[in-house]
Design an enzyme around this catalytic site. Sequence first.
Site, short mmCIF file in Angstrom:
data_model
loop_
_atom_site.label_atom_id
_atom_site.label_comp_id
_atom_site.label_asym_id
_atom_site.label_seq_id
_atom_site.Cartn_x
_atom_site.Cartn_y
_atom_site.Cartn_z
N TYR A 113 15.23 -15.85 66.89
CA TYR A 113 13.87 -16.41 67.08
C TYR A 113 12.82 -15.32 66.87
CZ TYR A 113 10.12 -19.26 69.08
OH TYR A 113 8.95 -19.97 69.26
N SER A 143 4.28 -17.25 67.53
CA SER A 143 4.61 -17.14 68.96
C SER A 143 4.37 -15.70 69.40
CB SER A 143 6.09 -17.48 69.15
OG SER A 143 6.52 -17.15 70.45
P1 NAP Z 1 9.07 -29.24 70.31
O1 NAP Z 1 8.39 -30.03 71.38
O2 NAP Z 1 10.55 -29.07 70.37
O3 NAP Z 1 8.64 -29.89 68.89
C1 NAP Z 1 9.18 -29.40 67.69
C2 NAP Z 1 8.80 -30.30 66.55
O4 NAP Z 1 9.29 -29.74 65.33
C3 NAP Z 1 9.42 -31.71 66.65
O5 NAP Z 1 8.52 -32.63 66.08
C4 NAP Z 1 10.67 -31.59 65.80
O6 NAP Z 1 11.09 -32.87 65.35
C5 NAP Z 1 10.14 -30.70 64.67
N1 NAP Z 1 11.17 -29.97 63.93
C6 NAP Z 1 12.14 -29.16 64.41
N2 NAP Z 1 12.88 -28.69 63.41
C7 NAP Z 1 12.38 -29.22 62.26
C8 NAP Z 1 12.73 -29.13 60.88
N3 NAP Z 1 13.79 -28.41 60.48
N4 NAP Z 1 11.98 -29.80 59.98
C9 NAP Z 1 10.91 -30.55 60.38
N5 NAP Z 1 10.55 -30.68 61.66
C10 NAP Z 1 11.27 -30.02 62.59
O7 NAP Z 1 8.51 -27.76 70.23
P2 NAP Z 1 7.02 -27.15 70.34
O8 NAP Z 1 6.97 -26.34 71.57
O9 NAP Z 1 6.00 -28.17 70.11
O10 NAP Z 1 7.09 -26.13 69.12
C11 NAP Z 1 6.24 -26.19 67.99
C12 NAP Z 1 6.07 -24.79 67.43
O11 NAP Z 1 5.45 -23.97 68.42
C13 NAP Z 1 7.37 -24.09 67.06
O12 NAP Z 1 7.18 -23.39 65.84
C14 NAP Z 1 7.57 -23.10 68.19
O13 NAP Z 1 8.30 -21.97 67.78
C15 NAP Z 1 6.14 -22.75 68.53
N6 NAP Z 1 5.94 -22.22 69.88
C16 NAP Z 1 6.29 -22.94 70.99
C17 NAP Z 1 6.09 -22.38 72.26
C18 NAP Z 1 6.47 -23.11 73.52
O14 NAP Z 1 6.55 -22.46 74.58
N7 NAP Z 1 6.67 -24.43 73.49
C19 NAP Z 1 5.53 -21.10 72.37
C20 NAP Z 1 5.18 -20.41 71.22
C21 NAP Z 1 5.38 -20.98 69.98
P3 NAP Z 1 12.60 -33.14 64.84
O15 NAP Z 1 13.51 -32.51 65.83
O16 NAP Z 1 12.71 -34.64 64.76
O17 NAP Z 1 12.70 -32.53 63.49
#
Ligand code: NAP
Length: 240
Positions: free
Chosen positions: A157, A144
């Site tokens: 975070y 991120s």
């Molecule tokens: P999201 O829509 O909340 O999806 C998160 C995914 O991770 C879900 O499938 C969730 O499923 C799974 N997950 C969470 N905790 C877990 C665990 N302990 N073990 C296995 N699976 C787990 O979020 P996203 O935005 O797609 O985020 C994905 C990645 O992108 C993250 O690493 C986040 O830090 C990064 N990111 C996001 C953004 C943003 O603005 N959205 C920006 C920069 C980076 P379950 O809850 O069922 O486990």
Amino acid sequence: MSTIKGKRAVVTGASRGIGLAVAQALAAEGAHVALCARDEKSLTSAVEKIRQQHPAAKLAAHPADVSDSRQVAEFFSFVDKELGGLDILVNNAGFGIFRATGELTVEEWDRVIGTNLSGAFYCSREALERFERSRAGFIINISSLAGKNPFAGGAAYNASKFGMNGFSEAMMLDHRSDNVRVSYIMPGSVATHFAGNEPGKADWKIAPEDIAEIVLAVLRMPERTLISRIEVRPSRPQKN
Ligand code: NAP
């Protein structure tokens, strides 16, 4: 250009958001994809969604919490059985708790670091063991911009993503001479359910599919070349 067709890939956190988009994009390219997340029901519906779009795709899914090294080991044994090997790991599972440092509990700190940073290490260890046998592999870590820009309320975070960046670079240096390529991607705001957001309400944000496109571009580079780090931003961020 490296081909993705027929490659065996693991995507963590693949039930929604960026992980689902990456799994979809890999399946569309003809990769065989294993997905994990904690919630089995949403994982099953993610697989159904991909199957509707790509009926011929080889997909496997198993619930696993990446912060638990035993569940990670079980998941990778499942992947061995289902896919017969591994070529690509996308460490995507992650979440955030945003609170001033003095208000963070030990349990909250441990959960954020345990998922975002230790989880990526546990999965990478499993992948590296398999890459050593096949003498090739690719690890892409979804970090991120919070991994280089600290902000108030971001202590856990920020620490997890600063850690992921350092971890990614050190792992790249450790293993690139073994034909293992390691990249990390640092997105800004992506339209997902991250941090309780509603993806539909944010048309100024990066789409998860755009991050998936970047993952494909990184994988497609010729073997001699490694894109080791990428920053991605919304081109027209919301004005405060
Ligand atoms: P999201 O829509 O909340 O999806 C998160 C995914 O991770 C879900 O499938 C969730 O499923 C799974 N997950 C969470 N905790 C877990 C665990 N302990 N073990 C296995 N699976 C787990 O979020 P996203 O935005 O797609 O985020 C994905 C990645 O992108 C993250 O690493 C986040 O830090 C990064 N990111 C996001 C953004 C943003 O603005 N959205 C920006 C920069 C980076 P379950 O809850 O069922 O486990």
